[in-house]
Enzyme design. Structure first.
Site, PDB file in Angstrom:
ATOM      1  CE1 TYR A 153      -4.205   2.550   0.511  1.00  0.00           C
ATOM      2  CE2 TYR A 153      -2.534   3.423   2.071  1.00  0.00           C
ATOM      3  CZ  TYR A 153      -3.615   3.517   1.471  1.00  0.00           C
ATOM      4  OH  TYR A 153      -4.728   4.241   1.997  1.00  0.00           O
ATOM      5  CE  LYS A 157      -3.582   4.723  -1.582  1.00  0.00           C
ATOM      6  NZ  LYS A 157      -4.407   5.855  -1.861  1.00  0.00           N
TER       7      LYS A 157
HETATM    8  P1  NAP Z   1     -13.143   2.775   1.491  1.00  0.00           P
HETATM    9  O1  NAP Z   1     -14.016   4.236   2.564  1.00  0.00           O
HETATM   10  O2  NAP Z   1     -12.585   1.657   1.346  1.00  0.00           O
HETATM   11  O3  NAP Z   1     -14.076   3.704   0.418  1.00  0.00           O
HETATM   12  C1  NAP Z   1     -13.355   2.472  -1.076  1.00  0.00           C
HETATM   13  C2  NAP Z   1     -13.654   3.860  -2.834  1.00  0.00           C
HETATM   14  O4  NAP Z   1     -12.758   2.744  -3.171  1.00  0.00           O
HETATM   15  C3  NAP Z   1     -15.497   2.881  -2.272  1.00  0.00           C
HETATM   16  O5  NAP Z   1     -16.490   3.821  -2.654  1.00  0.00           O
HETATM   17  C4  NAP Z   1     -15.098   1.988  -3.195  1.00  0.00           C
HETATM   18  O6  NAP Z   1     -16.191   1.332  -4.559  1.00  0.00           O
HETATM   19  C5  NAP Z   1     -13.970   2.035  -4.709  1.00  0.00           C
HETATM   20  N1  NAP Z   1     -13.182   1.691  -4.854  1.00  0.00           N
HETATM   21  C6  NAP Z   1     -12.617   0.374  -4.625  1.00  0.00           C
HETATM   22  N2  NAP Z   1     -11.795  -0.345  -5.794  1.00  0.00           N
HETATM   23  C7  NAP Z   1     -12.114   0.070  -6.522  1.00  0.00           C
HETATM   24  C8  NAP Z   1     -11.881  -0.199  -8.233  1.00  0.00           C
HETATM   25  N3  NAP Z   1     -11.448  -1.652  -8.428  1.00  0.00           N
HETATM   26  N4  NAP Z   1     -12.521   0.526  -9.123  1.00  0.00           N
HETATM   27  C9  NAP Z   1     -13.479   2.130  -8.666  1.00  0.00           C
HETATM   28  N5  NAP Z   1     -13.438   2.202  -6.967  1.00  0.00           N
HETATM   29  C10 NAP Z   1     -13.159   1.159  -6.305  1.00  0.00           C
HETATM   30  O7  NAP Z   1     -11.778   3.886   1.598  1.00  0.00           O
HETATM   31  P2  NAP Z   1     -11.763   5.630   2.185  1.00  0.00           P
HETATM   32  O8  NAP Z   1     -11.369   5.063   3.269  1.00  0.00           O
HETATM   33  O9  NAP Z   1     -12.680   6.222   1.692  1.00  0.00           O
HETATM   34  O10 NAP Z   1     -10.456   5.702   1.167  1.00  0.00           O
HETATM   35  C11 NAP Z   1     -10.563   6.916   0.074  1.00  0.00           C
HETATM   36  C12 NAP Z   1      -9.282   6.927  -0.932  1.00  0.00           C
HETATM   37  O11 NAP Z   1      -8.314   7.613   0.584  1.00  0.00           O
HETATM   38  C13 NAP Z   1      -8.505   5.836  -0.987  1.00  0.00           C
HETATM   39  O12 NAP Z   1      -7.214   5.909  -2.039  1.00  0.00           O
HETATM   40  C14 NAP Z   1      -6.947   5.159   0.332  1.00  0.00           C
HETATM   41  O13 NAP Z   1      -6.215   4.849  -0.326  1.00  0.00           O
HETATM   42  C15 NAP Z   1      -7.038   7.024   0.834  1.00  0.00           C
HETATM   43  N6  NAP Z   1      -6.941   7.086   1.873  1.00  0.00           N
HETATM   44  C16 NAP Z   1      -7.634   6.888   3.820  1.00  0.00           C
HETATM   45  C17 NAP Z   1      -7.265   7.145   4.252  1.00  0.00           C
HETATM   46  C18 NAP Z   1      -8.159   6.193   6.117  1.00  0.00           C
HETATM   47  O14 NAP Z   1      -7.677   6.631   6.739  1.00  0.00           O
HETATM   48  N7  NAP Z   1      -9.370   6.351   5.545  1.00  0.00           N
HETATM   49  C19 NAP Z   1      -5.968   7.405   4.925  1.00  0.00           C
HETATM   50  C20 NAP Z   1      -5.629   8.164   3.872  1.00  0.00           C
HETATM   51  C21 NAP Z   1      -5.486   7.392   2.163  1.00  0.00           C
HETATM   52  P3  NAP Z   1     -17.248   0.239  -4.321  1.00  0.00           P
HETATM   53  O15 NAP Z   1     -17.887  -0.100  -2.995  1.00  0.00           O
HETATM   54  O16 NAP Z   1     -18.618   0.526  -4.814  1.00  0.00           O
HETATM   55  O17 NAP Z   1     -16.428  -0.824  -4.607  1.00  0.00           O
END
Ligand code: NAP
Length: 245
Positions: A153, A157
């Site tokens: 990951y 990133k």
């Molecule tokens: P999340 O709640 O798990 O949501 C992930 C989203 O990505 C969902 O809408 C999912 O869609 C979509 N997704 C996953 N694989 C996909 C694919 N192959 N094609 C299209 N859509 C896909 O995650 P989040 O926390 O909101 O994270 C969003 C972004 O922020 C990510 O890039 C993550 O790495 C980054 N991030 C998150 C955190 C954190 O603490 N939460 C911290 C740093 C960075 P479906 O459900 O429709 O499949």
């Protein structure tokens, strides 16, 4: 009046859903992209419309180039051009480095970095034609700092940051900016799936502002990069992490 079209990948849940809502409030027509969570994507679109916004949902796996090209064609057919692309879709996985399988590695690379490559390359011909575009890529604090048990990951990133800095230089003469948001710990399914309650409490304590971030904290930063205020800012990495790093 519409400010143009914004594609937000992974907008069915979490950070992407909030970015879609915030950009709709700013006046963009939103493509609410989802992969599996159709009903949640439809609920986000409904919420956008109830608040006076506009948009469409589009199912597409960002790791699949022909899927992505269909989403681009749909956006161009429906809204004429694409002004903003937010590459937010992502997956996470917790594993010791020695347990990461070649399939885990490929999946992480194909979704989190391949998805950014696919979406950027797909929308850029139109952005270059119109000499305008805002690309916002969602990395992570782990992309700059590295995280134990999240080597794959962290690697992808960090890759998003390299891709964005290089692409920013290449497309700046065409009026396109490319910036990165590196969130810290944000309260979404991704965080609660990976960590139990006591670990999340510890992460909040380790965060200098003393709390876990909200999707809205990230969405407001995305709205800034998409706004007229950010026209002279490109190739930057903005930490939205409460001082975590
Ligand atoms: P999340 O709640 O798990 O949501 C992930 C989203 O990505 C969902 O809408 C999912 O869609 C979509 N997704 C996953 N694989 C996909 C694919 N192959 N094609 C299209 N859509 C896909 O995650 P989040 O926390 O909101 O994270 C969003 C972004 O922020 C990510 O890039 C993550 O790495 C980054 N991030 C998150 C955190 C954190 O603490 N939460 C911290 C740093 C960075 P479906 O459900 O429709 O499949």
């Amino acid at each position: 009046m519409s400010k143009g079209c914004a594609i937000v990948t992974g907008a069915s849940r979490g950070i992407g859903a909030e970015i879609a809502f915030e950009l709709a409030k700013s006046g963009f027509d939103i493509i609410v992209n989802y992969n599996n969570s159709k009903s949640q994507a439809l609920s986000i679109l409904e919420k956008i419309k109830q608040n006076g916004g506009n948009g469409s949902v589009f199912q597409c796996n960002v790791a699949n180039r022909s899927n992505v090209d269909k989403m681009t064609e749909f956006a161009l057919r429906t809204y004429g051009k694409i002004d903003v692309l937010v590459n937010n879709a992502g997956i996470a996985q917790q594993k010791l480095f020695t347990d990461i399988t070649p399939d885990d590695w490929s999946q992480m690379l194909n979704v989190n970095l391949g998805g950014v490559f696919n979406c950027c390359q797909s929308v850029l011909p139109s952005m270059i034609h119109y000499k305008y575009g805002r690309i916002i890529n969602i990395s992570s604090v782990w992309g700059t700092e590295g995280a134990s048990c999240e080597v794959h990951y962290s690697a992808v990133k960090a890759g998003i940051i390299g891709l964005s800095k290089a692409l920013a230089k290449e497309v700046a003469p065409s009026g396109i900016t490319v910036n990165v948001i590196a969130p810290g710990c944000i309260m979404t399914d991704m965080l609660t799936h990976d960590f139990d309650e006591s670990t999340i409490k510890e992460l909040a304590e380790e965060t200098p502002v003393g709390r876990i971030g909200t999707p809205s904290d990230v969405a407001r930063a995305a709205a800034f990069f998409a706004s007229d205020f950010a026209g002279f800012i490109t190739g930057q990495v903005l930490g939205v992490d409460g001082g975590f790093k």
